[in-house]
Design a protein around this motif. Structure first.
Motif, PDB file in Angstrom:
ATOM      1  N   GLY A   7      21.763 -19.219  16.350  1.00 16.39           N
ATOM      2  CA  GLY A   7      20.846 -19.851  17.541  1.00 16.39           C
ATOM      3  C   GLY A   7      20.832 -19.113  18.338  1.00 16.39           C
ATOM      4  N   GLY A   8      20.653 -17.793  18.531  1.00 14.15           N
ATOM      5  CA  GLY A   8      19.874 -17.355  19.721  1.00 14.15           C
ATOM      6  C   GLY A   8      18.761 -17.543  19.570  1.00 14.15           C
ATOM      7  N   SER A   9      17.785 -17.106  20.046  1.00 15.06           N
ATOM      8  CA  SER A   9      16.225 -17.705  20.422  1.00 15.06           C
ATOM      9  C   SER A   9      15.250 -16.261  20.709  1.00 15.06           C
ATOM     10  CB  SER A   9      15.284 -17.825  21.810  1.00 15.06           C
ATOM     11  OG  SER A   9      16.201 -19.350  21.397  1.00 15.06           O
ATOM     12  N   LEU A  10      14.124 -15.498  20.461  1.00 21.89           N
ATOM     13  CA  LEU A  10      12.933 -15.006  19.810  1.00 21.89           C
ATOM     14  C   LEU A  10      11.903 -15.455  20.709  1.00 21.89           C
ATOM     15  CD1 LEU A  10      14.027 -12.129  17.414  1.00 21.89           C
ATOM     16  CD2 LEU A  10      14.287 -11.691  19.976  1.00 21.89           C
ATOM     17  N   ARG A  11      10.635 -14.349  21.365  1.00 20.68           N
ATOM     18  CA  ARG A  11       9.377 -14.772  21.396  1.00 20.68           C
ATOM     19  C   ARG A  11       8.705 -13.891  20.840  1.00 20.68           C
ATOM     20  NH1 ARG A  11       5.447 -16.670  26.052  1.00 20.68           N
ATOM     21  NH2 ARG A  11       5.385 -14.253  26.777  1.00 20.68           N
ATOM     22  N   LEU A  12       7.801 -13.852  19.935  1.00 24.54           N
ATOM     23  CA  LEU A  12       6.364 -12.811  19.351  1.00 24.54           C
ATOM     24  C   LEU A  12       5.944 -13.074  19.381  1.00 24.54           C
ATOM     25  CD1 LEU A  12       7.628 -13.370  15.008  1.00 24.54           C
ATOM     26  CD2 LEU A  12       9.437 -11.872  17.083  1.00 24.54           C
ATOM     27  N   SER A  13       5.732 -11.917  19.736  1.00 29.16           N
ATOM     28  CA  SER A  13       3.504 -12.021  20.389  1.00 29.16           C
ATOM     29  C   SER A  13       2.638 -11.225  19.559  1.00 29.16           C
ATOM     30  CB  SER A  13       3.463 -11.432  21.923  1.00 29.16           C
ATOM     31  OG  SER A  13       4.108 -11.926  22.871  1.00 29.16           O
ATOM     32  N   CYS A  14       1.819 -11.215  19.526  1.00 35.08           N
ATOM     33  CA  CYS A  14       0.401 -10.648  18.790  1.00 35.08           C
ATOM     34  C   CYS A  14      -0.746 -10.464  19.858  1.00 35.08           C
ATOM     35  CB  CYS A  14       0.081 -11.771  17.521  1.00 35.08           C
ATOM     36  SG  CYS A  14      -1.242 -11.202  16.914  1.00 35.08           S
ATOM     37  N   ALA A  15      -1.023  -9.719  19.730  1.00 35.10           N
ATOM     38  CA  ALA A  15      -2.385  -8.839  21.250  1.00 35.10           C
ATOM     39  C   ALA A  15      -3.034  -8.586  20.032  1.00 35.10           C
ATOM     40  CB  ALA A  15      -1.370  -7.709  21.238  1.00 35.10           C
ATOM     41  N   ALA A  16      -5.026  -9.376  20.321  1.00 32.78           N
ATOM     42  CA  ALA A  16      -5.517  -9.681  19.325  1.00 32.78           C
ATOM     43  C   ALA A  16      -6.501  -8.088  19.997  1.00 32.78           C
ATOM     44  CB  ALA A  16      -6.422 -10.709  18.857  1.00 32.78           C
ATOM     45  N   SER A  17      -7.390  -7.785  19.438  1.00 35.12           N
ATOM     46  CA  SER A  17      -8.513  -6.387  19.808  1.00 35.12           C
ATOM     47  C   SER A  17      -9.749  -6.467  18.785  1.00 35.12           C
ATOM     48  CB  SER A  17      -7.790  -5.243  20.682  1.00 35.12           C
ATOM     49  OG  SER A  17      -7.249  -4.261  19.654  1.00 35.12           O
ATOM     50  N   GLY A  18     -11.096  -6.094  18.773  1.00 34.43           N
ATOM     51  CA  GLY A  18     -11.695  -5.653  18.611  1.00 34.43           C
ATOM     52  C   GLY A  18     -12.449  -6.905  17.602  1.00 34.43           C
TER      53      GLY A  18
END
Length: 124
Positions: free
Chosen positions: A15-26
């Motif tokens: 029932g909970g929440s999470l926020r994923l991130s994806c950092a891009a480079s190159g």
């Protein structure tokens, strides 16, 4: 060097929440479509969601539609996945991937770049 680095995973209660991130480079992030895929323990890779290069078009797997939201910030070269109403069935390693057009596939060779993944565990 092309890099995709995921973060934001962890342990969350059902029932909970999470926020994923994806950092891009190159590479020029703003011209690439981006996707999230996931792999649950003992199962194959599942395509989760995709977004086009300017963020104006999104797509979701039926299993997450209405609960997950994909977004991107091209100024920050970052992709996001907001995950709400999580269930134990969402437990998996979540990986981001880049492609020149929106894809709904888990065939890795079709993507231009593929991250290392971040673990999401949904458990009480």
């Amino acid at each position: 060097e092309v890099q995709l680095v995921e973060s934001g995973g962890g342990l969350v209660q059902p029932g909970g929440s999470l926020r994923l991130s994806c950092a891009a480079s190159g590479f020029t992030f703003s011209v690439y479509a981006m996707s999230w895929v996931r792999q649950a323990p003992g199962k194959g890779v599942e395509w989760v969601s995709a977004i086009n290069s300017d963020g104006g078009s999104t797509a979701y797997a039926g299993s997450v539609k209405g609960r997950f939201t994909i977004s991107r910030d091209n100024a920050k070269n970052t992709l996001y996945l907001q995950m709400n109403s999580l269930t134990p069935e969402d437990t998996a390693v979540y990986t981001c991937a880049a492609s020149l057009r929106v894809l709904r596939t888990t065939i890795r060779n079709l993507y231009s770049a593929w991250g290392q993944g971040t673990q999401v565990t949904v458990s009480s």
